[in-house]
Scaffold this active site. Structure first.
Site, short mmCIF file in Angstrom:
data_model
loop_
_atom_site.label_atom_id
_atom_site.label_comp_id
_atom_site.label_asym_id
_atom_site.label_seq_id
_atom_site.Cartn_x
_atom_site.Cartn_y
_atom_site.Cartn_z
N ASN A 215 0.78 -1.14 -0.05
CA ASN A 215 -0.10 -0.32 -0.01
C ASN A 215 0.78 1.32 -0.07
O ASN A 215 0.33 2.41 0.11
CB ASN A 215 -1.01 -0.14 1.13
CG ASN A 215 -0.27 0.13 2.55
OD1 ASN A 215 1.04 0.14 2.56
ND2 ASN A 215 -1.11 0.38 3.53
N THR B 201 5.20 3.07 3.72
CA THR B 201 6.38 3.48 3.75
C THR B 201 7.43 3.05 2.95
O THR B 201 8.74 3.21 3.02
CB THR B 201 6.93 2.58 5.12
OG1 THR B 201 6.95 1.36 5.06
CG2 THR B 201 6.25 3.05 6.56
N TYR C 99 3.97 -2.35 17.71
CA TYR C 99 4.67 -3.29 16.82
C TYR C 99 5.06 -4.55 17.48
O TYR C 99 4.72 -5.35 16.99
CB TYR C 99 5.97 -2.28 16.40
CG TYR C 99 6.98 -3.28 15.58
CD1 TYR C 99 6.47 -3.17 14.11
CD2 TYR C 99 8.18 -3.48 15.87
CE1 TYR C 99 7.48 -3.71 13.42
CE2 TYR C 99 8.98 -3.85 15.17
CZ TYR C 99 8.79 -4.20 13.75
OH TYR C 99 9.60 -4.70 12.66
#
Ligand code: NAD
Ligand code: UDP
Length: 323
Positions: free
Chosen positions: A34, A37, A145
């Protein structure tokens, strides 16, 4: 036999190098990303290859494809990136894993998941072997994370036990190289960018905290070997370079290699929950995969430096402010 291989996060730093290797090996590669980053430029050179396909897709939504193998790498990885939108980070880790495992189960694909040394948190066992269960703060700024990745590991092993899915889990330790996002805020990209610009090299805290840095080519070798390992070895297996450096030593090496006049300064206090040490025990990878890293930090940094010198920084969007 040619395999249909899906790489999620395939346009990212590690994913794009993995796609390079799979395309070169003649596999039919589907790269899903997507671009949160990353940018298309990481895989631009692959787009006219007949065995490469790029799909813009967010793994928090289901995906229906027919594939033989899945490498699940989609997830922001740098602290600044994953803390930018922590709810999205944990969704990506957990829902991404659920969707990819569901896909693997439906089409009977083999699936490798990119986990992380962050599952060990701020470790009180050093170096870290796979049996170590970690020291993670479940409510801190890194938890989106760390806990997301831990939950994804749980899902991998439950799909194996409950549904017989053919899984592999690799725990990746700090990896660096060309195509790191120059504004990801990670220590290697920050120091190289700062040194090349003659800016202050920013040590967080004392700089005495340690990391062990693995060059990207070595890491990709390990990932590919793990996918081809016998089915009775799901991991988790540590992949990283066991040579350990303080962050200050890294700063000094980058300064020397760039010939920079930058000063090295303690720029801010130690970030919350930042692990004080990290070094992989890679005996399991040595034994089961016959793998160990070959590229010393100095050589890898030189290769990375050459790439940073060549890029046009204005072409990189800084997706997040440095944390
Ligand atoms: P990266 O940020 O360059 O790559 C991650 C990729 O995933 C990017 O292309 C990003 O756009 C994509 N992505 C993020 N969220 C997504 C979503 N919801 N849907 C689809 N794509 C999405 O980082 P990287 O260093 O290449 O890391 C790749 C994987 O390896 C990550 O899962 C990371 O946690 C793991 N890992 C990396 C390191 C390291 O040192 N590089 C260490 C441990 C683990
Ligand atoms: N760090 C630093 N200066 C920077 C960026 C990072 O001193 O400009 C430190 C950071 O505090 C951590 C280490 O370098 O101790 C590695 O940070 P990074 O963000 O690369 O990855 P981490 O291993 O923490 O996920």
């Amino acid at each position: 036999m040619i395999k249909r291989v899906l790489v999620t996060g395939g346009a990212g730093f590690l994913g794009s190098h993995l796609c390079d290797r799979l395309v070169a090996a003649g596999q039919d590669v589907i790269c899903v990303d997507n671009f949160f980053t990353s940018q298309i430029s990481n895989v631009e050179h692959l787009r006219d290859r007949r065995n490469f396909e790029l799909i813009r897709h967010d793994v928090t939504h289901p995906l229906f494809l027919e594939v033989d193998e899945i490498y699940n790498l989609a997830c922001p990885a740098a602290p600044g990136h994953y803390q930018y939108n922590p709810i999205k980070t944990i969704k990506t880790s957990v829902m991404g894993a659920i969707h990819m495992l569901g896909l693997a189960k439906r089409v009977r694909a083999k699936i490798l998941h990119a986990s992380t040394s962050e599952v060990y948190g701020d470790p009180d066992v050093h170096p870290q072997p796979e049996e170590y269960r970690g020291n993670v703060n479940p409510i801190g700024p890194r938890a989106c994370y760390d806990e997301g990745k831990r939950a994804a590991e749980t899902l991998m092993f439950d799909y194996r036990r409950q549904n017989g899915v053919n899984i592999r889990v690799v725990r990746i330790f700090n990896t660096y190289g060309p195509r790191m996002h120059p504004y990801d805020g990670r220590v290697v990209s920050n120091f190289i960018r700062q040194a090349l610009a003659g800016e202050e090299i920013t040590l967080y805290g004392s700089g005495e905290q340690t990391r062990s840095f693995c060059y990207v080519d070595d890491l990709i070798d390990g990932i590919l070997k793990m996918m081809d390992a016998p089915d009775d070895f799901p991991g988790p297996v540590n992949l990283g370079n066991p040579e350990e450096f303080t962050i200050r030593q890294l700063a000094e090496m980058v300064k020397e290699l760039t010939g920079s006049s930058s000063s090295i300064a303690m720029a801010r206090s130690h970030p919350a929950d930042d692990p004080m040490c990290r070094r992989p025990d890679i005996n399991l990878a040595r034994r089961r995969l016959d793998w160990e890293p070959k590229v010393p930090l100095r050589d890898g940094l030189e290769r990375t430096l050459r790439w940073f010198k060549d890029i046009d920084l204005s072409r990189f969007r800084a997706p997040t402010p440095n944390y």
